[in-house]
Write a protein that holds these residues in place. Structure first.
Motif, PDB file in Angstrom:
ATOM      1  N   SER A 129      38.387  50.770  27.769  1.00  0.00           N
ATOM      2  CA  SER A 129      39.525  50.411  28.279  1.00  0.00           C
ATOM      3  C   SER A 129      39.503  49.801  29.962  1.00  0.00           C
ATOM      4  O   SER A 129      38.357  50.257  30.551  1.00  0.00           O
ATOM      5  N   GLU A 173      41.158  50.619  32.164  1.00  0.00           N
ATOM      6  CA  GLU A 173      41.413  52.144  33.094  1.00  0.00           C
ATOM      7  C   GLU A 173      39.918  52.684  33.226  1.00  0.00           C
ATOM      8  O   GLU A 173      39.996  53.362  34.263  1.00  0.00           O
ATOM      9  N   THR A 221      35.380  53.707  36.718  1.00  0.00           N
ATOM     10  CA  THR A 221      36.167  55.153  37.255  1.00  0.00           C
ATOM     11  C   THR A 221      35.357  56.109  36.186  1.00  0.00           C
ATOM     12  O   THR A 221      35.495  56.407  35.288  1.00  0.00           O
ATOM     13  N   GLN A 239      35.143  59.568  34.803  1.00  0.00           N
ATOM     14  CA  GLN A 239      36.015  60.387  33.951  1.00  0.00           C
ATOM     15  C   GLN A 239      35.690  61.871  34.123  1.00  0.00           C
ATOM     16  O   GLN A 239      34.551  62.331  33.841  1.00  0.00           O
ATOM     17  N   HIS A 276      45.171  59.308  26.239  1.00  0.00           N
ATOM     18  CA  HIS A 276      44.362  57.854  26.461  1.00  0.00           C
ATOM     19  C   HIS A 276      44.391  57.519  25.134  1.00  0.00           C
ATOM     20  O   HIS A 276      43.917  57.967  24.133  1.00  0.00           O
ATOM     21  N   SER A 312      44.294  53.429  25.250  1.00  0.00           N
ATOM     22  CA  SER A 312      44.248  52.066  25.249  1.00  0.00           C
ATOM     23  C   SER A 312      42.878  51.185  24.990  1.00  0.00           C
ATOM     24  O   SER A 312      42.879  49.871  25.185  1.00  0.00           O
TER      25      SER A 312
END
Length: 119
Positions: free
Chosen positions: A42, A44, A54, A56, A83, A85
């Motif tokens: 994703s 994100e 990013t 996690q 989550h 996506s």
């Protein structure tokens, strides 16, 4: 351009917290839920450009709550932290399986470098 084959068997193993993928060539990968979550494709997680994306954190106990095959090309996973996506293409899942040890080590090293935790 060759297509990555779709797994012949896909199983969510909740007790062992792995997604088990079997392929016609005899390859079998067991991908931990945490690995799948922290390497979600994703935006994100991966970001919108190049780079590591990013980090996690706190995903050690994440569960896969549902899975849905999308067309003939991907698996959509829903995780217990909400989550859902990322679309895991067959190619990406195979790459995760083939590179699992290196990716896991990279993740652990990045957590350590950033003073973050899996828990």
């Amino acid at each position: 351009m060759s297509e990555t084959p779709r797994p012949t068997d896909i199983r969510i193993r909740r007790k062992s917290r792995v997604l088990r993928l079997e392929y016609a060539d005899g390859t079998c990968h067991e991908l931990p839920f945490e690995l799948l979550r922290v390497y979600s494709p994703s935006a994100e997680v991966r970001g919108h450009g190049s780079g590591p994306g990013t980090l996690q954190t706190g995903k050690a106990d994440v569960m896969v709550e549902d899975a849905e095959i999308v067309g003939n090309y991907a698996l959509k996973l829903g995780f217990s932290d909400g989550h859902d996506s990322g679309l895991f293409s067959w190619e990406y899942l195979r790459q995760l399986g083939d590179s699992q040890q290196r990716l896991w080590q990279d993740y652990l090293e990045r957590l350590e470098q950033e003073g973050a935790s899996r828990f």
